[in-house]
Design an enzyme around this catalytic site. Structure first.
Site, PDB file in Angstrom:
ATOM      1  N   ASP A   1     -37.116 -35.583  -1.858  1.00  0.00           N
ATOM      2  CA  ASP A   1     -36.300 -34.527  -1.628  1.00  0.00           C
ATOM      3  C   ASP A   1     -36.684 -33.175  -1.977  1.00  0.00           C
ATOM      4  O   ASP A   1     -37.187 -33.187  -2.954  1.00  0.00           O
ATOM      5  CB  ASP A   1     -34.823 -34.990  -2.141  1.00  0.00           C
ATOM      6  CG  ASP A   1     -33.686 -34.436  -1.443  1.00  0.00           C
ATOM      7  OD1 ASP A   1     -33.548 -34.486  -0.286  1.00  0.00           O
ATOM      8  OD2 ASP A   1     -32.918 -33.678  -2.057  1.00  0.00           O
TER       9      ASP A   1
ATOM     10  N   TYR B   1     -39.283 -23.349   5.775  1.00  0.00           N
ATOM     11  CA  TYR B   1     -39.321 -22.151   4.951  1.00  0.00           C
ATOM     12  C   TYR B   1     -40.891 -21.476   4.918  1.00  0.00           C
ATOM     13  O   TYR B   1     -40.861 -20.417   4.257  1.00  0.00           O
ATOM     14  CB  TYR B   1     -38.643 -22.084   3.910  1.00  0.00           C
ATOM     15  CG  TYR B   1     -37.025 -22.301   3.942  1.00  0.00           C
ATOM     16  CD1 TYR B   1     -36.100 -21.323   4.349  1.00  0.00           C
ATOM     17  CD2 TYR B   1     -36.460 -23.798   3.845  1.00  0.00           C
ATOM     18  CE1 TYR B   1     -34.914 -21.527   4.501  1.00  0.00           C
ATOM     19  CE2 TYR B   1     -35.292 -23.763   4.080  1.00  0.00           C
ATOM     20  CZ  TYR B   1     -34.262 -22.833   4.338  1.00  0.00           C
ATOM     21  OH  TYR B   1     -32.947 -23.125   4.558  1.00  0.00           O
TER      22      TYR B   1
ATOM     23  N   LYS C   1     -52.638 -25.921   2.267  1.00  0.00           N
ATOM     24  CA  LYS C   1     -51.267 -26.347   1.775  1.00  0.00           C
ATOM     25  C   LYS C   1     -51.294 -27.631   1.020  1.00  0.00           C
ATOM     26  O   LYS C   1     -50.397 -27.556   0.008  1.00  0.00           O
ATOM     27  CB  LYS C   1     -50.240 -26.447   3.120  1.00  0.00           C
ATOM     28  CG  LYS C   1     -48.804 -26.853   2.666  1.00  0.00           C
ATOM     29  CD  LYS C   1     -47.870 -27.007   3.666  1.00  0.00           C
ATOM     30  CE  LYS C   1     -46.614 -27.245   3.196  1.00  0.00           C
ATOM     31  NZ  LYS C   1     -45.566 -27.574   4.391  1.00  0.00           N
TER      32      LYS C   1
END
Length: 197
Positions: free
Chosen positions: A67, A152, A177
């Site tokens: 999450d 985002y 990333k």
């Protein structure tokens, strides 16, 4: 060895497969096709555990659930656990990003600090549970840039970029990333626990 990732988000499955392949190539991450629990927790940890418990019960396998979201300091940590629904119940990533930019329209750079949070829950078939967290600090740009990543990523400018660069995560390669992200940081804390699989 297989572990189920408790998400129907193909971006997260691909990202976890890439992260895990870097350190545990013997571990196969498989997607989850069972029912999604209602994410009614008020923290990342509560929601991650809800999802991992449901996937472990449904599949009989060890289950991972992430999450995660973006936490903006000037907004008191919001969107936080509501990141996926910031603009409404549709989970519209573009609308979420545009709303957040609009809310920060008049906020100067020094006050645009934020961080991505990833909380990963690991639930074993025998009921044991572990929770780890990874944070990726940075700040928010005034406009989106780059087409990589998701959510985002196009407005997040991570701290610690080399030579004064100010690229958004949307401009990062997948490898860049995966090496730095909040999920990679959380996963690093998870590695010793995965040794039990």
């Amino acid at each position: 060895m297989q572990v189920v990732l408790a998400t129907h988000n193909p971006h997260k499955v691909a990202e976890f497969q890439q992260i895990i392949a870097r350190t545990r190539p013997d571990l196969e991450v498989i997607g989850y096709d069972g029912p999604e629990p209602v994410e009614d927790g008020v923290t990342f940890a509560e929601n991650a555990l809800l999802k991992a418990r449901a996937a472990a019960a449904h599949t009989g396998l060890a289950a991972l659930a992430d999450d995660s979201g973006i936490c903006v300091d000037v907004l008191g940590g919001s969107p936080g656990v509501f990141s996926a629904y910031w603009a409404g119940q549709k989970k519209d990533a573009t609308a979420n990003l545009e709303l957040l930019l609009d809310q920060l329209r008049d906020i100067a750079d020094p006050h645009r600090t934020a961080h991505f949070t990833s909380t990963i829950a690991l639930v074993f078939p025998d009921g044991r549970e572990e929770v780890v967290e990874g944070l990726w600090p940075g700040r928010l740009a005034h406009a989106a840039s780059g087409s990589g990543g998701f959510g985002y990523d196009p407005i997040f400018l991570p701290d610690g970029q080399p030579d004064g660069e100010e690229r958004s995560v949307g401009e990062f390669t997948a490898e860049e990333k995966q090496a730095q992200s909040h999920r990679a940081r959380a996963f690093a804390a998870l590695i010793p626990l995965l040794a039990e699989l």
